[in-house]
Design a protein around this motif. Structure first.
Motif, PDB file in Angstrom:
ATOM      1  N   UNK A  28       2.086 -35.656   9.537  1.00  0.00           N
ATOM      2  CA  UNK A  28       0.862 -35.997  10.270  1.00  0.00           C
ATOM      3  C   UNK A  28       1.179 -36.334  11.720  1.00  0.00           C
ATOM      4  N   UNK A  29       2.322 -36.969  11.953  1.00  0.00           N
ATOM      5  CA  UNK A  29       2.736 -37.280  13.315  1.00  0.00           C
ATOM      6  C   UNK A  29       2.888 -35.992  14.114  1.00  0.00           C
ATOM      7  N   UNK A  30       3.440 -34.955  13.490  1.00  0.00           N
ATOM      8  CA  UNK A  30       3.693 -33.704  14.190  1.00  0.00           C
ATOM      9  C   UNK A  30       2.415 -32.880  14.336  1.00  0.00           C
ATOM     10  N   UNK A  31       1.699 -32.690  13.240  1.00  0.00           N
ATOM     11  CA  UNK A  31       0.585 -31.745  13.254  1.00  0.00           C
ATOM     12  C   UNK A  31      -0.703 -32.337  13.828  1.00  0.00           C
ATOM     13  N   UNK A  32      -0.933 -33.623  13.612  1.00  0.00           N
ATOM     14  CA  UNK A  32      -2.185 -34.236  14.064  1.00  0.00           C
ATOM     15  C   UNK A  32      -2.011 -34.973  15.387  1.00  0.00           C
ATOM     16  N   UNK A  44       5.038 -38.787  21.554  1.00  0.00           N
ATOM     17  CA  UNK A  44       5.058 -38.672  20.100  1.00  0.00           C
ATOM     18  C   UNK A  44       6.091 -39.614  19.499  1.00  0.00           C
ATOM     19  N   UNK A  45       7.298 -39.631  20.079  1.00  0.00           N
ATOM     20  CA  UNK A  45       8.343 -40.513  19.573  1.00  0.00           C
ATOM     21  C   UNK A  45       7.965 -41.973  19.707  1.00  0.00           C
ATOM     22  N   UNK A  46       7.343 -42.340  20.830  1.00  0.00           N
ATOM     23  CA  UNK A  46       6.941 -43.728  21.021  1.00  0.00           C
ATOM     24  C   UNK A  46       5.886 -44.148  20.005  1.00  0.00           C
ATOM     25  N   UNK A  47       4.947 -43.249  19.725  1.00  0.00           N
ATOM     26  CA  UNK A  47       3.913 -43.556  18.731  1.00  0.00           C
ATOM     27  C   UNK A  47       4.542 -43.764  17.352  1.00  0.00           C
ATOM     28  N   UNK A  48       5.466 -42.887  16.990  1.00  0.00           N
ATOM     29  CA  UNK A  48       6.097 -42.993  15.673  1.00  0.00           C
ATOM     30  C   UNK A  48       6.911 -44.275  15.550  1.00  0.00           C
ATOM     31  N   UNK A 447      -5.930 -28.959  10.278  1.00  0.00           N
ATOM     32  CA  UNK A 447      -6.386 -30.286   9.856  1.00  0.00           C
ATOM     33  C   UNK A 447      -5.243 -31.165   9.379  1.00  0.00           C
ATOM     34  N   UNK A 448      -3.988 -30.680   9.499  1.00  0.00           N
ATOM     35  CA  UNK A 448      -2.839 -31.489   9.108  1.00  0.00           C
ATOM     36  C   UNK A 448      -2.512 -31.466   7.633  1.00  0.00           C
ATOM     37  N   UNK A 449      -3.214 -30.665   6.856  1.00  0.00           N
ATOM     38  CA  UNK A 449      -2.970 -30.592   5.414  1.00  0.00           C
ATOM     39  C   UNK A 449      -1.939 -29.519   5.097  1.00  0.00           C
ATOM     40  N   UNK A 476      11.165 -34.022   8.087  1.00  0.00           N
ATOM     41  CA  UNK A 476      10.086 -34.306   9.021  1.00  0.00           C
ATOM     42  C   UNK A 476       8.753 -33.755   8.526  1.00  0.00           C
ATOM     43  N   UNK A 477       8.777 -32.665   7.779  1.00  0.00           N
ATOM     44  CA  UNK A 477       7.551 -32.063   7.252  1.00  0.00           C
ATOM     45  C   UNK A 477       7.243 -32.500   5.824  1.00  0.00           C
ATOM     46  N   UNK A 478       7.942 -33.502   5.328  1.00  0.00           N
ATOM     47  CA  UNK A 478       7.680 -34.008   3.996  1.00  0.00           C
ATOM     48  C   UNK A 478       8.622 -33.499   2.936  1.00  0.00           C
TER      49      UNK A 478
END
Length: 659
Positions: A28-32, A44-48, A447-449, A476-478
């Motif tokens: 979700x961090x990557x796709x959304x 992105x890294x700071x948010x994570x 939609x991140x799914x 990273x992708x699960x």
């Protein structure tokens, strides 16, 4: 059930649920939030990392309010978030629910660390249990599946976790408040403020690193699956009906055996760290099977070395301040998890060697294990005063044996349930071949799914499929084997070629027999993500058809003209006069120099009649960067780029008439 066993059960179930949330939060961090690389990598890294930094306040909260109340509230939020993700996968809600679940999971971890000095058994069972469940599902999480199966398995798991947490809390005396614990804490600090080692701190410090090494290497069912089809130098990446996934069963067995049953300490503190380090290095070099086996045995053994009795604090017992220190160490360990994960995968956007991340994590785990005191594990718990932390868990041998045997057997069942489709049989000569080229973005839609059913619907009519951005186990992708899941839906065997690393690249699926294959790594020319060209020879009704799949990676601000030339030259040599189809995400427009490299090599633009054929981004196509070329003599028709948001690209489909 004894109280210390309730602690083990609650910890194991909580770790399994936290891993479920992480498998949604990471992509979700990557796709959304990342919007497919449109968000700057630094932001992105700071948010994570921000969520893990925020959790550093959890130990203070635990000290002031007590581990019991904080742990129960956090467990409830974690459970609700887990179920809410099943009810509402996709979209902004998915991102924020996953963030809430992650933060609650980190707070819960700090709270349970405050009252459980010996977490190794629960941590090991949680890691192994989640991995086995992930393998039984074919690496497709319940969150993404939805329906009766998702709710029928998720709800009991969450209910068991909450029941164990409540029962454990009810059987524990009221927590020691910070003000009441201060005299004991001061005594534990000793004269002059000298701090005595906190019991359990070493073991809890390894929680985050263990989650990373297990999810990325040792207990990663997608890695087991990807290693099953290593092929040969003449035919790399060919999926085979059986193989590496069976070695994954051994990985579970080795991990649990070394984590739950301690070897002689003087031998173990040398053997297990060396095995862990060797496994991490082999993973970086692409030797997947020995990598995850050695990492499994080394990680389990290193965890066991830190599993020391709870009386390490010089006989002073446990107290509120010691528990807070354990909680802080646990959260810091999870911060190590976040930093190493972000650092490893950011390399594919920024461009730097990233192999140091898993190796450095393994070094950290090894150092903690090697420096652990040489103390034999207690076989029975010491008497426990009310208000003290739980001294266990020390599981009976029968329970440990049963857990090891049961989880290993389930891992074997998973290997038997999920095998690649059988190779196609020779057929009569068809008049035409239906071809599709699709950048599937690791199976994640706009939609991140993770919605592989939507991807499969776009490809179900194709005879030959050329895929870009295929993920076979990126943590990273699960940690999903997207290729195996998609091939199962389509009933098509496949050939995979690594590009960025051993489990990310391109693939060819075919309803026709695949007779040989060859791959060539492309020169980076300044691009951060690796690229390759995969050639596969198909038998189409007694005739041979050469197919080349690739995904060009342009250097920042440049056209991938050098890589295009390399692919065109490779395709010509590989086809060697046979009919040829070449396609993929070429990241170049029809008027660009890179596009001209293919026409200069004598190939024909198979999509010319339908131009302009815009394919990216999927929700507002503006660029023509997905292409198919054919050799002279082949005729292309029925060209389409159907609208779908199953990826950030549109698929390209066409019919190729053979000469």
């Amino acid at each position: 059930m004894r109280h210390r066993h309730l602690s083990t059960l609650a910890l194991a179930l909580g770790i399994a649920i936290l891993l479920d949330v992480l498998r949604v939060w990471l992509p979700s961090i990557i796709t959304l939030f990342g919007q497919a690389a449109e968000t700057p990598a630094e932001l992105l890294g700071a948010f994570a990392l921000g969520w893990f930094l925020l959790a550093l306040a959890a130990p203070t909260l635990v000290r002031r309010m007590g581990a019991g109340p904080v742990g129960l509230v956090a467990a409830g939020v974690l459970a609700v978030a887990r179920l809410a993700l099943t009810a509402q996968p996709g979209g902004p809600a998915q991102l924020w629910l996953a963030c809430a679940g992650l933060l609650a999971g980190l707070v819960w971890l700090a709270a349970i660390a405050a009252s459980v000095p010996r977490p190794v058994a629960g941590l090991a069972l949680g890691l192994a249990g989640n991995a086995v469940g992930h393998a039984l599902l074919g690496t497709e999480d319940l969150v993404w599946r939805g329906g009766v199966l998702a709710w029928g398995l998720s709800a009991p798991l969450v209910a068991a976790f909450l029941a164990a947490s409540v029962a454990r809390r009810e059987r524990t005396a009221a927590p020691v408040r910070a003000d009441a614990a201060r005299p004991a804490a001061d005594a534990a600090d000793g004269d002059g403020g000298r701090r005595v080692p906190t019991p359990g701190r070493r073991a809890w410090s390894l929680c985050g690193p263990a989650l990373l090494l297990a999810g990325q290497v040792a207990l990663a069912p997608a890695i087991w699956s990807a290693a099953a089809g290593t092929g040969s130098p003449d035919f790399p990446g060919l999926a085979r009906p059986a193989g590496g996934s069976l070695w994954g069963v051994l990985a579970v067995l080795l991990f649990l055996a070394t984590a739950l049953f301690r070897a002689p300490a003087r031998v173990a503190r040398v053997l297990w760290p060396l095995a862990l380090l060797a496994g991490s290095v082999l993973f970086v070099t692409g030797r997947l099977v020995p990598a995850y086996l050695l990492t499994a045995v080394g990680l389990g053994g290193c965890l066991a070395l830190t599993d020391t009795p709870a009386d390490d604090a010089a006989g002073n017992g446990d107290d509120g301040r010691a528990g807070a220190r354990r909680g802080r160490v646990a959260v810091l360990g999870m911060l190590v998890f976040a930093v190493a994960t972000v650092a490893y995968y950011a390399a594919y956007d920024v461009g730097y060697p990233n192999g140091w991340a898993p190796v450095a994590t393994a070094v950290l785990v090894a150092l903690v294990a090697v420096t652990a005191p040489l103390r034999p594990a207690m076989t029975s718990p010491a008497p426990m005063a009310r208000g003290a932390a739980v001294p266990g868990p020390v599981l009976p041998v029968t329970v440990r044996v049963a857990a090891l045997a049961g989880l290993t057997a389930l891992a074997g069942l998973a290997a038997a349930l999920h095998v690649p489709p059988t190779p196609a049989r020779a057929t009569t000569a068809p008049a035409a071949v239906r071809v599709a080229a699709y950048n599937i973005r690791m199976g994640f839609g706009l939609d991140g799914r993770l919605d592989l059913d939507a991807v499969a619907r776009e490809l179900r009519d194709a005879d030959v499929v050329l895929l870009s951005e295929v993920d076979r186990g990126w943590w990273l992708n699960g940690g999903h084997d997207t290729l195996a899941l998609l091939a199962g839906r389509l009933g098509m065997p496949y050939v995979f070629a690594p590009a960025a690393d051993p489990v990310w690249g391109d693939a060819v699926l075919s309803r026709f027999p695949m007779r040989s294959g060859q791959t060539r790594r492309l020169t980076a020319h300044g691009a951060p993500t690796g690229a390759q060209a995969l050639g596969v020879t198909l038998e189409v009704g007694g005739r041979e058809l050469a197919v080349v799949a690739t995904h060009l990676q342009p250097p920042p601000g440049r056209d991938p003209v050098e890589q295009a030339g390399e692919v065109a030259a490779f395709a010509g040599r590989y086809a060697n006069g046979r009919p040829l189809v070449l396609g993929g995400d070429l990241n170049t427009e029809p008027d660009d120099p890179a596009f001209a490299e293919f026409t200069r090599a004598g190939l024909v633009d198979a999509l010319a009649a339908a131009r302009p054929l815009r394919t990216s981004p999927a929700d507002d196509p503006r660029t023509q960067i997905d292409h198919v070329f054919v050799s002279p003599g082949l005729t292309a028709g029925e060209v389409r780029a159907p609208r779908t948001e199953a990826s950030d690209h549109l698929p390209v489909t066409l019919t190729v008439t053979l000469p």
